[in-house]
Design an enzyme around this catalytic site. Structure first.
Site: not given
Lengths: 769, 769
Positions: B358-359, B490, B602-603
């Protein structure tokens, strides 16, 4: 499901007729074991059809290197595997120059297997016509001696039927074996030495990495019409890991020839010199001889049955089923050695590495407590005590706990974790609770408190510390919570505040706290020794109590049920009865995410709490929770039906209780899940026993007394069981009109039947209507 | 982290001095690619030191059999792997009878590498003293042609320094290559044919299973002082999968000898006969010659930079960092072919199978939209359109959805799922939202609506159907919920009601609903075609709307923030600043369960929603959510800092924005994570571009106009970037006192700067204070 394959019989498992497609399944069902070793019912002679070879030695394992798709921190590097041991049962047989192989014979008739559970032996007989036209009758009996538990014996008889036959017996030992289920196609056994003297032969090999040394041995005698011919082998074929001897005889048509092969293992766990030990073991076996060894076997099993038999009158399949379960449990574990435990497949297959799950504490200990001397259950507890250091190391090194907190592994052989799925290995932490509960349960049942100051308290402290550290304070709830767990229902992963886990965590802390106080008063020197060893200060105890006293339990006031976990009521709550049957079993039909977000329950979870702590809840609460959760339960674990059966019986839902009972008692015999070829479901067999004794019989232990509330399924005429309670054996006979209690011993025993005290005196059966 | 290893330079990546321990890292950093193929900076001559060999061809993959520890239903059986392609760069070199190998030379001096990003070539030079005493100077230039994208060229020069030398050049092609990262040690390439004519040679091989046929070719010319000697090979060594030719020359001390090797691949994706095609490609390359090919390369890169360059004044390391990122993105993907996509390692390594995450939609498309013609972004959208059938099949066959619901894979090469962790593969479903968002974003940026009626609407309908079916109604909440997901963070798995997922699910349904209505009005024939194809009834639309209109969003009224998921506030909410630094990175120091139950992120997760849908929320809401969530964010994904950098800039937290920017822009050059030897982090490089343009520059597109709110980090003097907006190139120059806008084109462009409209006319720079 193959309900008619195994012939109904009260005492034996019987197969009639040769079906090549059933060989692997029957190899599981006809497995034999004596607690120290066991083997699948592989044929002695060559067989080129489908087969799954397996011989196993208790306590001998191999650390297989972990294989995962994506590594997660905290996974152990190795996985202790049940190991296929060297084969000592093999006997190649040449009949008039042709190798005997049922898969290659032109005809096989009268094939029959019998596993005689009453006497503890396995027999196979058949007639075969070879390609060369020779017709023979074969009759083979095999057993693993309980009295000499390093020895097994085979009596292999051949009668030529249509002509004289030259028979060459070629018995062998082979250490060149492999596992069907291994991660990296590694070899597990390193051969060390091959030796033979006269009729004896020995192959010594050791496991790579773990360096267990094992001498596999055999001694062979050839007989004619039961008379020992005192033959010597004509030949020995040896390689690095195999030895095979040959005996040639000419047998007249109609005469019976036989070979008696004594075999087995001596292992470095028990002997400094395994070879010398093997020589001695052979001498002991020869001194007894086949007939005496068989009589000893029959006597040993009679003793086992004397304490543990359950009779069912009016339902031969149910009778066969429950005896098969009791028989297999005893083949797997006899409780002599605290280094051993009860593997999920026993000695019937190699699936699942490791030998010990929480099944032992939650399901097996009640069976062993009630059917053996208390030393057996105590050995099972000691097994965990001996692995406490590794449980502390596991919690500290792999999972970041401290100060002596212990997390026992999900699956283990030697105290190290043997499983690698984070959602199980790292999150199914309720197992720690069952280990503490077993200590409580042992004391409750046996009345023997000595285990707690001697060993149990240290285990309890390690576990209580774990729960204290694992819970965290939620400002939002103003209570302690336990996040990210998998409960007994493995169809939910990484959930928050699993009711069962939170409840048993609180209970563990409270119980440990009480035991510390009790030991400090009653066993002050043990208390001092333990507190110094584990460095436990009063301040830490008060921190524990804060967690226990303020634990959060999810519940629905509206429904009057505890919630399996936070958010359970967000699910699409379609009961199992409304689920399309084509979608079941869901663990085979659905992707894992779908299973997880569904409301469906694999095995008792909230209800497991009601099972362990029945007296903490009212019957009304049990009823509401049972009716709510059972409606979503798919029972896709072999451990599921027993708890539900017991609770259904307690709630007077006898039809339901009986249906659950049926589901487990013949799970393997009728191969419900089409997987018995991988081995039998040993640990769930203890659940079947519980269904009868605790479910139908309503047995409980309260205030140092046995309680009963006997019921009987309408399908049965009567049933009976025995309970070894604190040294006295109580026999309970239940039929539709009354229950009779009698005691084998010299003292009277006061029991409670349907809430009324009943005194049972020796030699005097008491009947309660 | 090795901050001083790569020499600072505005336009080149430079390494000076030979360090055997850095060879694998430099092989990644000096990788070259042209969108159609790429290769690590492996040495041409033999090298016996540590190296990681890698050549890759866009679109050529191999389905590696899945390896997992515990199989879960729904896992795909195969995993498309980036494939190490045949080696065409190899040239063994003999100097006076000794094989040249830097690892075996008695001395290597003046070693230098340069990757010239401005002109698109890679050079390596060194002096070496061989064991036989010969001293030589070597100078090698290599590039992969952008104009002839099946061709690469090597100019390998040797000058003997202390004596005359007999030099034997032995260029080869080798299809006997393997992957470092493969599940089962299988061979991936099957050799078909080896052929040579004159100075040309060809090895044709095909991949097992996928049967991609590839002809790897070479043509060699030997020169002395740049004059072609027109030598023919003295010898050809051939095996089934390798061919090597030899050219021997005597070179006087001080004279320069060289070999020019043309090589590359022709593949069956593009040619019916790859061998004939290879012959033609060589002819085209020879017709141009080395000098013209190099000039074409310089021109092609000049054109790329013309549109995409970012300049930074006053910070050479930042300048080098951003150009390296832009350069690598262009080496990886040039947008010519809708069958290709942007792999996480580009052509710099083989880690992570598959090419598309999905990046692409979340991070890469904005970069390609603003720095290329719109066709490029449209090709990236079309890639997903072409895989719609497989996304529907995936949802239906693997995951139990129906009626055309589509779930795009987490990782893919050909539309099939390439990842096997249930918590990612089956639960990180928000990826479907990013794919829909990219369609919206493409239209918002380019103004080109035609993609939606042509292709996009079908994708949107498949995705909306997925969300409709994936949500379920919670009676308890009286709203729709989405259970059991993994969000962009994640470090949480199998959570309920991830705010980001629920939000984008609702948005997808609403947006799709609007587009259906719009297409029905404006493109009725497309509407008819699509509705008939996908069988969509108005009733189904109303069902979708019910879900979208009644979606549940977790929030805390008290804190004024949306909750990342249900139960987030139960966590032990210790901010990252109070976390013991020895515990970081937590994904290396903590077991997975500990990571999961921690509050650490994480992000961007809730903040990813604020990034995509900034205008749906007030600045005050952004501030509260940013301050709350950033305090728990550990940024352990290379995709994390960019979103935070953009939001910090929007909130006037410029120091924080700059810190985040620094973290990504030199991630690989300074090897922060000590893993660059595995390859570069290609997709996160687009995030670095976003940090400057959307973060510091404050670029947004609203109502068909570019908006800016320019800011500048105090560490810089000035910076500039260019935006290709609907066919016109806007240049933006920002310094501490003002921002200058100019346009390359013939029409005036109205932009909005700090909320004021500004008209930028051609040939007329507009300055805003």
């Amino acid at each position: 499901m193959n309900q008619d394959y195994i012939k109904p019989d009260n005492w034996s498992i019987i197969e009639e007729g040769f079906d090549a497609e059933s060989v692997k399944s029957s190899e599981s069902l006809f497995s034999i074991g004596n607690g120290a070793m066991g083997q699948r019912a592989n044929f002695e002679e060559s067989y080129t059809g489908k087969t799954f070879q397996g011989s196993y030695i208790a306590g001998i394992y191999y650390p297989d290197k972990t294989k995962v798709g994506w590594w997660k921190n905290g996974y152990p590097e190795y996985f202790a595997k049940v190991l296929n041991a060297p084969n000592w049962i093999g006997i190649d047989i040449e009949i008039n120059g042709e190798n005997l192989d049922m898969n290659a014979c032109t005809e096989v008739t009268d094939f029959r297997r019998e596993l005689n559970m009453k006497e503890g032996w396995y027999n196979r007989s058949f007639k075969a016509k070879l390609k060369n036209g020779t017709e023979i009758a074969v009759n083979v009996t095999r057993f693993l001696s309980i009295t000499l538990d390093e020895v097994g014996i085979i009596n292999y008889e051949i009668t030529p039927l249509n002509k004289d036959a030259k028979i060459v017996y070629k018995p062998y030992i082979d250490a060149g074996v492999t596992n069907e289920d291994a991660n990296w196609d590694e070899k597990f056994w390193e051969p060390l030495e091959v030796k033979h003297i006269g009729n004896e032969a020995f192959v010594t090999a050791q496991t790579f990495k773990t360096h267990f040394k094992v001498t596999t041995f055999m001694h062979n005698s050839v007989l004619e019409n039961d008379r020992n011919l005192n033959l010597s082998p004509t030949n020995f074929d040896t390689s690095a890991d195999k030895i095979q001897s040959s005996y040639a005889v000419i047998v007249a048509q109609g005469k019976k020839s036989s070979i008696q092969k004594i075999g087995g293992y001596t292992v470095s766990l028990n002997h400094a010199n395994t070879l010398t030990a093997a020589e001695k073991v052979i001498q002991s076996a020869l001194a007894k001889g086949y007939d005496q060894l068989l009589q000893d076997q029959i006597d040993a099993w009679a003793k086992i049955w004397e304490m543990s038999d359950i009779t069912i009158d009016g339902d031969v399949k149910a009778q066969q089923g429950i005896r098969f379960n009791i028989f297999q449990l005893n083949q797997t574990y006899l409780g002599k050695d605290s280094r051993l435990n009860i593997g999920p497949k026993g000695f019937t297959g190699e699936k699942y590495g490791g030998s010990t799950y929480w099944d032992t504490e939650a399901y097996c200990i009640p069976f062993y407590m009630a059917t053996k001397d208390q030393e057996v259950a105590r050995n099972l507890l000691t097994y965990r005590y001996n692995q406490l250091d590794k449980a502390i190391e596991n919690a500290e090194k792999n999972l970041g706990f401290k100060d002596g907190a212990a997390l026992y592994p999900m699956v283990t052989m030697n105290g190290e974790e043997c499983h690698n799925e984070w959602e199980i290995t790292h999150e199914e932490i309720h197992r720690n609770g069952a280990i503490a509960f077993a200590i409580f349960n042992y004391h409750r049942f046996t009345g023997d408190y000595s285990y707690i100051p001697e060993k149990g308290l240290e285990v309890l402290i390690g576990i209580a510390r774990f729960w204290h550290q694992r819970a965290n304070f939620s400002k939002d709830k103003n209570q302690y919570v336990i996040l990210g767990v998998t409960g007994p229902n493995e169809y939910e992963n990484n959930i928050n505040n699993n009711f069962y886990t939170n409840y048993i965590a609180k209970w563990c802390i409270d119980y440990t706290y009480e035991q510390i106080k009790k030991v400090s008063l009653e066993f002050p020197s043990d208390h001092k020794r333990i507190i110094e060893k584990v460095k436990l200060a009063e301040a830490e105890l008060q921190e524990w109590k804060k967690v226990a006293d303020n634990m959060y339990f999810p519940k629905s006031e509206e429904l009057g049920v505890y919630l399996q976990q936070d958010g359970f009521l967000d699910k699409d709550l379609v009961p199992v009865k409304d689920l399309d049957p084509s979608q079941r079993p869901i663990n085979q039909k659905w992707s894992w995410d779908r299973v997880l977000r569904s409301p469906y329950i694999k095995q008792a979870d909230v209800l497991q709490c009601f099972y362990f702590f029945e007296e903490h809840f009212s019957k009304e609460e049990l009823k509401r929770n049972f009716e709510f959760y059972e409606s979503f339960t798919v029972h896709e674990s072999s451990l599921s039906p027993c708890v539900h059966s017991i609770q259904a019986a307690a709630l007077d839902k006898m039809d339901m209780a009986y249906t659950f009972y049926l589901r487990t008692s013949r799970l393997d015999l009728d191969d419900y899940n089409k997987e018995v070829e991988e081995g039998c479901h040993i640990t769930s067999m203890a659940g079947t026993w519980m269904s009868i004794v605790e479910g139908f019989g309503g047995m409980r232990v309260k205030n140092n007394a046995l309680h009963f509330s006997p019921k009987i399924p309408k399908e049965w005429k009567a049933y009976s069981f025995k309970i070894n309670f604190r040294g006295q054996i109580l026999k309970v006979d239940i039929n539709h009109s009354e229950t009779a209690f009698s005691v084998d011993g010299t003292e009277e025993l006061t029991i409670v039947v349907n809430n009324n005290a009943v005194v049972v005196s020796p030699y005097n059966t008491v009947t309660v209507k």
